[in-house]
Design an enzyme around this catalytic site. Sequence first.
Site, PDB file in Angstrom:
ATOM      1  CG  HIS A   1       0.599   6.476  -0.696  1.00 38.24           C
ATOM      2  ND1 HIS A   1      -0.411   7.169  -1.323  1.00 38.24           N
ATOM      3  CD2 HIS A   1       0.047   5.960   0.439  1.00 38.24           C
ATOM      4  CE1 HIS A   1      -1.522   7.068  -0.606  1.00 38.24           C
ATOM      5  NE2 HIS A   1      -1.274   6.335   0.454  1.00 38.24           N
TER       6      HIS A   1
ATOM      7  CG  HIS B   1      -1.740   1.207   1.409  1.00 36.59           C
ATOM      8  ND1 HIS B   1      -3.080   1.257   1.107  1.00 36.59           N
ATOM      9  CD2 HIS B   1      -1.432   2.450   1.869  1.00 36.59           C
ATOM     10  CE1 HIS B   1      -3.551   2.462   1.354  1.00 36.59           C
ATOM     11  NE2 HIS B   1      -2.561   3.202   1.832  1.00 36.59           N
ATOM     12  CD  GLU B   2       1.704   3.640   3.761  1.00 34.95           C
ATOM     13  OE1 GLU B   2       1.880   4.656   3.050  1.00 34.95           O
ATOM     14  OE2 GLU B   2       0.767   3.551   4.581  1.00 34.95           O
TER      15      GLU B   2
END
Length: 706
Positions: A493, A489-490
């Site tokens: 980003h 997920h990170e």
Amino acid sequence: MLSLLRSSASKLRLRPAPISCNSVPHPTRRHRSSTATGLYGFHHLKSPKGFQRFVDDAIERSGELVEFISGMPSSAEIIKAMDEISNTVCCVVDSAELCRHTHPNREFVEEANKASMRINEYLHHLNTNHTLFDAVRKAEQESHLLTKEAQRAAHYLRLDFERGGIHLPAEKLDRVNELNIKISQLCREFSENIIIDPGAVDIFPASRMPQSLHHLLKPIYRSSGHSGGMKEKGFCIPTDPQTLSSVLQCASDNEVRKLTYIKGNSVPHANLGVLDNLIATRHELAQIMGYRSYAEFTVKPNMSSSPEVVMCLLKELGKTVRPSANEEFNKIKAFKRDKCGQTDGDLEPWDEAYYTAKMKSSPYDFDSSVVASYFPLPQCLDGLKVLVESLFGATFHSLPMEPGESWHPDVLKMSLHHPEEGDLGYLYLDLYSRNDKYPGCAHFAIKGGRSVSETEYQLPAVALVCNFSSSRNSSTVRLNHWELETLFHEFGHALHSLLSRTEYQHFSGTRVVFDLAETPSNLFEYYAWDYRVLKTFAKHYSTGEIIPEKLVDSMQGARKIFAATDLQRQVFYAAVDQTLFGEQPIPPTSTIVKDLKREYTSWKHVEGTNWQARFIHLLNYGAGYYSYLYAKCFAATIWQKLCQEDPLSLTTGTALRTRFLQHGGAKEPDDLLNGLVGDGILRDCNGGLVPDITCLCNEMEFLGKS
């Protein structure tokens, strides 16, 4: 949202429950030397006091640029200079933000706090500078002379200046500045309280705690009351989010779970007053700006455009998911009764994580520790390398850091390199938990990408911060699958930032509207579940065996068991966020949480708990938490329409990069989404845009239930 900082600060991802400003006009060096530098490569930050000079120089350089703009140069020069001001100031904002959350040296943290306050005060001065505002309006009026991205920059700079209150009478404008400074201070106090007061519970005897949790706990002793001076061993359980989650999932002792749940959801008590103050301050700001509520003020520039549109989506999702969520609740209740031999036992909030974990492992015959054995951290990092090489034809290379550049020995640095384009950007990895480090997971932008000249591009630099259990030997650290999903997920980003190639850092990477920002991160979660991806790096730590496809099938089956409950929780969080920052006055925040939990879920509210006191998303995502639901819907559609057939193909990656990621916020979000997958990802709703929920509901098998 400040006019020179379109999307600021880190997005902290907490589940159960998240981007940053951007920086500096120093050209990126291709050749390294042994010359000492400072934190993150900024020469000012060789010592804590360097933050003072960092701020001084940023203010001085910005003043020079303001003076240049006051001479009313060409429209293109105005926008370029405005972006350099933003870049220069964001350098300080982002460095201070990362330092405050991660640096082990208290003096560095304190100086970063001071720098953050000073630069934010200066930002309010810039945001109310009528000379800059007049210049931006001139540039917008002469937009026919500008590139499309410059036109967009001029337009949004003007809107953001107005959202900063520059059009208001002097007395009201002064009050807006006071309120913005106060909001920054309250947000800082809220986050610091979470670190200072994580809460703790003492448990005796030590045998009540499973062996698998001992590494998270502190041994304590008390007099046993027996002769001979024998002492009884117990454990002190810190109730920070990570430890709390582990205890609730693994501790079989009902009383242990109850005590830790109540304590973990009741601290820090000081944040109740801070939150009340923050709500009132934001509401006053919104009203001065001519809005009915802070929610309306926040939502207006986004795709949703109004709180009414947001609530329309929340109610639609809430209604759609309710039948399945109720089924899941009843299954958990029945499972507990069967295990406990009770016929009428109630289901308590501290039961959910424990019994759902048992139910996930039982029918699918897998153990979370067995799953973790296939995810040694170094191999998980190899998985990230597989992604960028397969999708984008790029590679990560480890880089040695110059003296003073790192903030902890565990931090790694890598460059993202393309064989034809050269270096694309830089990634710092700070992955292990430690004392006084913020307990969540986040992506921090350090430096935004921008065109410095026709021949020079400032490469983006970001930090990916997690809190995995530390070990002296990194090769022995193994992630559970939830942690792997968090890492991916990170990383989504981070890729959004690293692959961005905007002309202006004002639009770089994650600097997009709220309800688009979480889409790449949610999309890359799918990669953490796909066997075709996992088999490229998930290998047993001792045997080297590739993770069995049958095990992954079991994990995917277990994931779906409580999909409705998980989604319902996100709808509940978003409803709380919208209501707290909605029209005032409102009841006490705990009453709102209690009432909305009853409305949106089947679970009890435990009297005396104050879950909202460390819901960090209320800071950076005030009235914007709904964006996670937008992202889940968008990601489901993108995955099914573009990625699912061949998730690791260069064709898929090229589409993601060229149609979406590289544009950052330089194009309208609906144009990006429609351009990526065509029609069917968005729909109109009461004057705003909401995601089509069909793909998400099909994936979770909600449709057709009533």
